[in-house]
Scaffold this motif. Structure first.
Motif, PDB file in Angstrom:
ATOM      1  N   LEU A 132      -1.731 -20.939 -41.287  1.00 16.51           N
ATOM      2  CA  LEU A 132      -1.387 -21.498 -39.981  1.00 16.51           C
ATOM      3  C   LEU A 132      -1.438 -23.031 -39.986  1.00 16.51           C
ATOM      4  N   TYR A 133      -2.527 -23.587 -40.461  1.00 24.24           N
ATOM      5  CA  TYR A 133      -2.621 -25.053 -40.495  1.00 24.24           C
ATOM      6  C   TYR A 133      -1.437 -25.647 -41.276  1.00 24.24           C
ATOM      7  N   ALA A 136       1.865 -25.397 -39.432  1.00 18.23           N
ATOM      8  CA  ALA A 136       1.938 -26.290 -38.274  1.00 18.23           C
ATOM      9  C   ALA A 136       2.244 -27.719 -38.724  1.00 18.23           C
ATOM     10  N   ILE A 137       1.722 -28.090 -39.897  1.00 19.94           N
ATOM     11  CA  ILE A 137       1.859 -29.470 -40.368  1.00 19.94           C
ATOM     12  C   ILE A 137       3.171 -29.676 -41.127  1.00 19.94           C
ATOM     13  N   THR A 258       8.900 -33.660 -45.500  1.00 17.57           N
ATOM     14  CA  THR A 258       8.829 -34.395 -44.243  1.00 17.57           C
ATOM     15  C   THR A 258      10.059 -35.287 -44.065  1.00 17.57           C
ATOM     16  N   HIS A 264       5.514 -32.325 -50.153  1.00 16.09           N
ATOM     17  CA  HIS A 264       4.059 -32.283 -50.177  1.00 16.09           C
ATOM     18  C   HIS A 264       3.605 -30.876 -50.526  1.00 16.09           C
ATOM     19  N   PHE A 305      -7.805 -17.556 -35.407  1.00 17.80           N
ATOM     20  CA  PHE A 305      -6.895 -18.568 -34.844  1.00 17.80           C
ATOM     21  C   PHE A 305      -7.398 -19.130 -33.511  1.00 17.80           C
ATOM     22  N   ALA A 308     -12.346 -22.545 -32.267  1.00 15.46           N
ATOM     23  CA  ALA A 308     -12.457 -23.936 -32.715  1.00 15.46           C
ATOM     24  C   ALA A 308     -13.517 -24.017 -33.812  1.00 15.46           C
TER      25      ALA A 308
ATOM     26  N   LYS B  22      11.498 -32.642 -37.400  1.00 14.40           N
ATOM     27  CA  LYS B  22      11.238 -31.349 -38.066  1.00 14.40           C
ATOM     28  C   LYS B  22      10.679 -30.318 -37.095  1.00 14.40           C
ATOM     29  N   ASN B  23      10.406 -30.708 -35.849  1.00 14.12           N
ATOM     30  CA  ASN B  23       9.784 -29.809 -34.874  1.00 14.12           C
ATOM     31  C   ASN B  23      10.678 -29.674 -33.648  1.00 14.12           C
ATOM     32  N   PHE B 278       3.000 -37.728 -44.339  1.00 15.53           N
ATOM     33  CA  PHE B 278       2.170 -36.533 -44.189  1.00 15.53           C
ATOM     34  C   PHE B 278       1.176 -36.710 -43.041  1.00 15.53           C
ATOM     35  N   SER B 281       2.735 -36.111 -39.841  1.00 15.28           N
ATOM     36  CA  SER B 281       2.996 -34.705 -39.544  1.00 15.28           C
ATOM     37  C   SER B 281       1.755 -34.025 -38.969  1.00 15.28           C
ATOM     38  N   VAL B 282       0.582 -34.468 -39.433  1.00 13.09           N
ATOM     39  CA  VAL B 282      -0.660 -33.939 -38.867  1.00 13.09           C
ATOM     40  C   VAL B 282      -0.808 -34.438 -37.424  1.00 13.09           C
ATOM     41  N   ALA B 285       1.357 -32.341 -35.082  1.00 15.57           N
ATOM     42  CA  ALA B 285       0.806 -31.003 -34.808  1.00 15.57           C
ATOM     43  C   ALA B 285      -0.323 -31.096 -33.773  1.00 15.57           C
ATOM     44  N   TYR B 286      -1.169 -32.119 -33.895  1.00 12.08           N
ATOM     45  CA  TYR B 286      -2.262 -32.281 -32.924  1.00 12.08           C
ATOM     46  C   TYR B 286      -1.753 -32.793 -31.568  1.00 12.08           C
ATOM     47  N   ARG B 288       0.927 -31.604 -30.233  1.00 14.19           N
ATOM     48  CA  ARG B 288       1.268 -30.316 -29.589  1.00 14.19           C
ATOM     49  C   ARG B 288       0.010 -29.701 -28.966  1.00 14.19           C
ATOM     50  N   VAL B 304     -10.686 -32.903 -34.553  1.00 15.09           N
ATOM     51  CA  VAL B 304     -10.127 -31.677 -35.149  1.00 15.09           C
ATOM     52  C   VAL B 304     -11.115 -30.513 -35.087  1.00 15.09           C
ATOM     53  N   ILE B 307     -10.643 -28.220 -31.842  1.00 13.40           N
ATOM     54  CA  ILE B 307      -9.337 -27.649 -31.514  1.00 13.40           C
ATOM     55  C   ILE B 307      -9.141 -26.309 -32.220  1.00 13.40           C
ATOM     56  N   PRO B 309      -7.257 -23.459 -33.979  1.00 12.21           N
ATOM     57  CA  PRO B 309      -6.033 -23.596 -34.780  1.00 12.21           C
ATOM     58  C   PRO B 309      -4.742 -23.168 -34.048  1.00 12.21           C
ATOM     59  N   LYS B 310      -4.822 -22.164 -33.221  1.00 10.03           N
ATOM     60  CA  LYS B 310      -3.606 -21.647 -32.566  1.00 10.03           C
ATOM     61  C   LYS B 310      -2.859 -22.717 -31.759  1.00 10.03           C
ATOM     62  N   LEU B 312      -2.093 -25.606 -32.578  1.00 15.90           N
ATOM     63  CA  LEU B 312      -1.309 -26.530 -33.411  1.00 15.90           C
ATOM     64  C   LEU B 312       0.124 -26.081 -33.633  1.00 15.90           C
ATOM     65  N   ILE B 313       0.392 -24.813 -33.413  1.00 17.66           N
ATOM     66  CA  ILE B 313       1.665 -24.281 -33.882  1.00 17.66           C
ATOM     67  C   ILE B 313       2.564 -23.866 -32.715  1.00 17.66           C
TER      68      ILE B 313
END
Lengths: 325, 325
Positions: A132-133, A136-137, A258, A264, A305, A308, B22-23, B278, B281-282, B285-286, B288, B304, B307, B309-310, B312-313
């Motif tokens: 998932l991580y 998402a990235i 990216t 990556h 998921f 936290a 990309k999103n 990169f 891109s992180v 995601a954060y 979001r 981080v 948060i 994980p769900k 982020l996506i």
């Protein structure tokens, strides 16, 4: 302190018992068993061994029940049942049936006001988190999961069911070249055969037809037919001496772009001496989370998921920001 | 859709712009700059370039502001300031000052009802997450972090400040043997010198004293004195041809025991063609996650660790349980 109950005292239950010893904020209160409680001698002193028939008496004595049953027949019944009384954790790993299991646990947990965290372990579990991580990235990319080198209980059992086989251990092994190609960002399309090989150590009964057994293993549909399989016939002594551990592990990789120029690779890997002991350690960390979250008023079914990361660790938010960020 | 504003259009800001492409659930609304807006031509068509003086006009037009300033002087001021108007994300990476920065952002964010997620990226960020997960699961163990192979901007800058140096690029390289010993579970105690080497590519001005420059680099306190350092003198053309990218990466490992007999290794690694792309891109995601959480009513400063994980996506909870667990 988080007061823990263990339901089921097999490899996983014993692993949870050991994991609790490594966590000073955890206390093992009782082991629940469907067997005769007198038949069990726990490794921990002064811990109660109780029949599951009497589990209701522990309703207010434990914070989290860690359910250590099997996914095929135990957990689909046990997890929805016991979340009516306890915060629970399970390691349900039948991927295709997770949505159904989730609904059953969620429904019961919402009624009782308890929390049930399902499918905890490393796959599902830590590997899922990393998928998932990474997705998402790097939304523009490809996922790869390799398992091993490790013992597959299911494949070992399948060999043991062959006529003439006394005992067996099967190792799943990732193919080095495939892993290398992924790491180099080549984004290979890999067949089942190209990703893993299977290595079998087999003890046969006296007078058994080894050639026939090897043929039966190598052509067994679903289990071996799609893989390059090696079979070694060994003695029971050799099996016990060299193959008594239950190691496992694996790799989750995502390769993604990216921009036109830049790619990556994110890689997560585990190398485990004992699959059940490691899985148990993950269960215990999520038991801590279940306890904290339920004290905050959270109920219902959750997966890795939904949790936290901070809830997993026995440190304050200030400490983790200061020492781990 | 999450509507994004970018503050600062350097390497990181440009990376965020690419990541948004990309999103499909993300839209870039405006780039804010302290420079003359006319001096900037964004890669994305139809995006507004706006002076930071006019940022307040965008209060209701963007969901998250991604702050792409530097940690030394920009972020300590910008993040608390702009969280008064916007949900914000930053990549604050001065580890020692994180607690102070957290408090400042938290105080402002709680007043405004916005959310500010700080120290997002890969270290701090993804590496921190992996340290926390691994520590929670294997409390009895040892942590190792290796960086590289990658370009250290700080070390490259330090070389450029030496008299007679025209340009320079410095690579941090993890020592293979050290990494190997950790992976084998040997739990080595490693000095600074044993963990990383430093390789420098230096362009000098005509007539410069190379021997003197090499000596100055290798003995520079904090930056190079504690490392085995190699210096290569090359031409400006070679530097541009072979060293124009900004790759980086690294490894986070934890080795731990669950019992007397059984040890385990958890390893997370990144191999990045472009550090800023990169990291961006992180950040996206954060962003979001910040948007979703603020819509749920969450405010204050977060890292981080806070948060789930769900968030982020760009998939529903049902989808991720079905496809990623």
């Amino acid at each position: 302190m988080t007061k823990i109950g263990i339901l089921g005292y097999g490899n996983l239950g014993k692993g949870v018992e050991k994991a609790i010893l490594k966590n000073s904020d955890m206390e093992l209160v009782a082991i629940f068993t469907r067997r005769n409680p007198n038949s069990i001698t726990p490794a921990t002193k002064n811990v109660n061994v109780v029949s599951t028939n009497d589990i209701e008496n522990y309703k207010d004595k434990i914070d989290v029940l860690i359910i250590c049953g099997g996914s095929a027949t135990d957990l689909p019944i046990q997890t929805p049942k016991y979340v009516e009384m306890f915060n629970v954790i399970d390691s349900f790993d039948t991927h295709a049936k997770i949505p159904e299991h989730f609904e059953n646990v969620d429904c019961a947990a919402k009624k009782s006001g308890k929390i049930g965290i399902i499918s905890v372990g490393w796959d599902p579990g830590l590997f899922s988190l990393n998928r998932l991580y990474a997705n998402a990235i790097l939304p523009d990319g490809m996922d790869y999961t390799f398992w091993g080198k490790g013992v597959s209980q299911g494949h070992s059992d399948a060999i043991r069911r062959i006529k003439g086989v006394k005992d067996a251990k099967q190792y799943t092994i990732p193919v080095d070249e495939a892993l290398k190609a992924v790491r180099e960002g080549k984004n290979p399309v890999l067949s089942t055969r190209q990703k893993h090989t299977r290595e079998c150590f087999v003890v046969v009964e006296e007078g058994a037809n080894k050639e026939q057994i090897e043929h039966e293993i190598k052509t067994m549909p679903n289990y071996f037919a799609d893989y390059d399989t090696t079979v070694h016939f060994i003695t029971q002594e050799e099996l016990e001496k060299n193959h008594s551990k239950i190691p496992h592990g694996g790799f989750v990789l995502r390769s993604g772009k990216t921009s036109e120029e830049n790619s990556h690779i994110i890689e997560y890997s585990l190398k485990l001496d004992s699959n059940p002991e490691f899985t148990s350690s993950v269960l215990v960390a999520y038991a801590r989370a279940a306890h904290k979250l339920n004290m905050e008023g959270v109920s219902g079914c959750k997966t890795v998921f939904d949790i936290a990361p901070k809830y997993l660790i026995a440190k304050t938010d200030e400490e983790i920001r200061k020492t781990m960020l």
